[in-house]
Design a protein around this motif. Structure first.
Motif, PDB file in Angstrom:
ATOM      1  N   LYS A 181       4.057   8.309  -3.327  1.00  0.00           N
ATOM      2  CA  LYS A 181       4.203   8.147  -4.772  1.00  0.00           C
ATOM      3  C   LYS A 181       4.717   9.430  -5.412  1.00  0.00           C
ATOM      4  O   LYS A 181       5.488   9.387  -6.372  1.00  0.00           O
ATOM      5  CB  LYS A 181       2.864   7.745  -5.395  1.00  0.00           C
ATOM      6  N   ILE A 182       4.276  10.572  -4.902  1.00  0.00           N
ATOM      7  CA  ILE A 182       4.768  11.844  -5.433  1.00  0.00           C
ATOM      8  C   ILE A 182       6.277  11.947  -5.221  1.00  0.00           C
ATOM      9  O   ILE A 182       7.029  12.312  -6.123  1.00  0.00           O
ATOM     10  CB  ILE A 182       4.043  13.030  -4.763  1.00  0.00           C
ATOM     11  N   VAL A 183       6.725  11.603  -4.012  1.00  0.00           N
ATOM     12  CA  VAL A 183       8.156  11.654  -3.717  1.00  0.00           C
ATOM     13  C   VAL A 183       8.913  10.636  -4.561  1.00  0.00           C
ATOM     14  O   VAL A 183       9.960  10.938  -5.145  1.00  0.00           O
ATOM     15  CB  VAL A 183       8.411  11.392  -2.215  1.00  0.00           C
ATOM     16  N   LYS A 184       8.377   9.432  -4.636  1.00  0.00           N
ATOM     17  CA  LYS A 184       9.063   8.333  -5.313  1.00  0.00           C
ATOM     18  C   LYS A 184       9.125   8.523  -6.827  1.00  0.00           C
ATOM     19  O   LYS A 184      10.120   8.160  -7.464  1.00  0.00           O
ATOM     20  CB  LYS A 184       8.363   7.009  -4.994  1.00  0.00           C
TER      21      LYS A 184
ATOM     22  N   LEU B 157       8.965  13.395  -7.843  1.00  0.00           N
ATOM     23  CA  LEU B 157      10.122  14.138  -7.336  1.00  0.00           C
ATOM     24  C   LEU B 157      11.403  13.317  -7.469  1.00  0.00           C
ATOM     25  O   LEU B 157      12.412  13.627  -6.846  1.00  0.00           O
ATOM     26  CB  LEU B 157       9.902  14.538  -5.868  1.00  0.00           C
ATOM     27  N   ALA B 158      11.345  12.280  -8.280  1.00  0.00           N
ATOM     28  CA  ALA B 158      12.527  11.448  -8.513  1.00  0.00           C
ATOM     29  C   ALA B 158      13.553  12.217  -9.344  1.00  0.00           C
ATOM     30  O   ALA B 158      13.186  13.044 -10.186  1.00  0.00           O
ATOM     31  CB  ALA B 158      12.130  10.167  -9.240  1.00  0.00           C
ATOM     32  N   PRO B 159      14.835  11.971  -9.136  1.00  0.00           N
ATOM     33  CA  PRO B 159      15.865  12.684  -9.910  1.00  0.00           C
ATOM     34  C   PRO B 159      15.710  12.506 -11.419  1.00  0.00           C
ATOM     35  O   PRO B 159      15.971  13.438 -12.192  1.00  0.00           O
ATOM     36  CB  PRO B 159      17.172  12.041  -9.417  1.00  0.00           C
ATOM     37  N   GLU B 160      15.249  11.317 -11.842  1.00  0.00           N
ATOM     38  CA  GLU B 160      15.126  11.040 -13.278  1.00  0.00           C
ATOM     39  C   GLU B 160      14.057  11.892 -13.955  1.00  0.00           C
ATOM     40  O   GLU B 160      14.094  12.102 -15.171  1.00  0.00           O
ATOM     41  CB  GLU B 160      14.798   9.558 -13.511  1.00  0.00           C
TER      42      GLU B 160
ATOM     43  N   ASP C 227       0.852  -1.184   0.000  1.00  0.00           N
ATOM     44  CA  ASP C 227       0.000   0.000   0.000  1.00  0.00           C
ATOM     45  C   ASP C 227       0.891   1.238   0.000  1.00  0.00           C
ATOM     46  O   ASP C 227       1.412   1.639   1.032  1.00  0.00           O
ATOM     47  CB  ASP C 227      -0.906  -0.009   1.233  1.00  0.00           C
ATOM     48  N   ILE C 228       1.079   1.808  -1.184  1.00  0.00           N
ATOM     49  CA  ILE C 228       1.922   2.991  -1.299  1.00  0.00           C
ATOM     50  C   ILE C 228       1.021   4.216  -1.320  1.00  0.00           C
ATOM     51  O   ILE C 228       0.236   4.403  -2.239  1.00  0.00           O
ATOM     52  CB  ILE C 228       2.777   2.943  -2.583  1.00  0.00           C
ATOM     53  N   LYS C 229       1.116   5.046  -0.297  1.00  0.00           N
ATOM     54  CA  LYS C 229       0.266   6.217  -0.217  1.00  0.00           C
ATOM     55  C   LYS C 229       0.638   7.215  -1.309  1.00  0.00           C
ATOM     56  O   LYS C 229       1.765   7.272  -1.778  1.00  0.00           O
ATOM     57  CB  LYS C 229       0.397   6.855   1.164  1.00  0.00           C
TER      58      LYS C 229
END
Length: 254
Positions: free
Chosen positions: A234-237, A240-243, A228-230
């Motif tokens: 998900k926004i951070v992962k 806002l991911a470097p890629e 369960d990924i909140k």
């Protein structure tokens, strides 16, 4: 870059592209999210650099503590105090970093439309997106499970009895292969439950099966808990991911 790392990077970028395809960000959103992602990357670099410095201070203290414990000697008060002080610094640094990251997350959330936020909530990372679900992630309707149930129902009784154990074993092996690492599964029990479910599927008439089919699919999916990924995570992962910066500014073409 070693091949395994190249594969990891490519897979991660493809998953991000799938998400971006589904979100259909406009130029204003792309520009602002790119800026926020760059800020997040700068924060990460700053955090990692400061944390590395504190950890370099902590390492000799822990080595000294280890020696005292191995020799069963009294731990000096100044050592205890130094360890507590340094670990608290690391903790405070982490809390401050996460607060700043939360601030960026809220800004990204405000940029998304309700429809985009809903799509993000439903997003499950995948490499090859389903063709009929906005190409955004793993299908909500697992076609393979539907095909399995239909195939089992279409078999002659003698053939089903002959291949049932093989079907169950194959399905369970696949589930075990894809289960989250932290999940402990009783394989024998899972095989028994899967076999019972397939027997029940075969015992239903066409009308009852049509009514209960989705429930059977959910039951099979429920044999393995899904992470369960909140949405904020998900926004951070993802957003806002470097890629993301490179994909939005250079590689990713709308």
């Amino acid at each position: 870059m070693i091949p395994i790392l190249i594969i990891f990077v490519l897979q991660n970028e493809i998953r991000l592209i799938n998400l971006l395809n589904g979100l259909e960000l406009d130029s204003h959103q792309r520009a602002l999210i790119s800026e926020l992602a760059q800020t997040a990357e700068d924060l990460r670099d700053e955090f990692e650099s400061e944390k590395e410095g504190l950890e370099s201070e902590l390492e000799p203290l822990l080595e000294e503590l280890k020696r005292y414990l191995l020799h069963r000697k009294m731990i000096p008060g100044r050592l205890t105090k130094s360890i507590h002080k340094t670990t608290e610094k690391i903790l405070h640094l982490k809390v401050a970093y996460e607060r700043r990251l939360d601030s960026l997350t809220k800004k990204v959330k405000l940029l998304l439309t309700p429809e985009q936020y809903y799509a993000l909530e439903r997003y499950r990372p995948c490499l090859i997106p389903p063709p009929d679900e906005a190409r955004i992630g793993q299908s909500e309707r697992p076609i393979r499970i539907y095909d399995l149930l239909n195939r089992v129902r279409s078999m002659d009784s003698w053939r089903y009895q002959r291949v049932k154990n093989k079907i169950v074993s194959r399905v369970v092996e696949r589930m075990m292969l894809h289960k989250p690492r932290w999940v402990q599964i009783d394989k024998d029990q899972l095989q028994q439950e899967m076999g019972d479910l397939l027997d029940e599927v075969r015992g239903l008439g066409d009308v009852d099966f049509a009514v209960k089919r989705d429930g059977f699919v959910d039951q099979i999916k429920g044999f393995l808990p899904q992470p369960d990924i909140k949405s904020d995570h998900k926004i951070v992962k993802f957003l806002l991911a470097p890629e993301i910066v490179g994909l939005l500014k250079r590689e990713y073409q709308y």
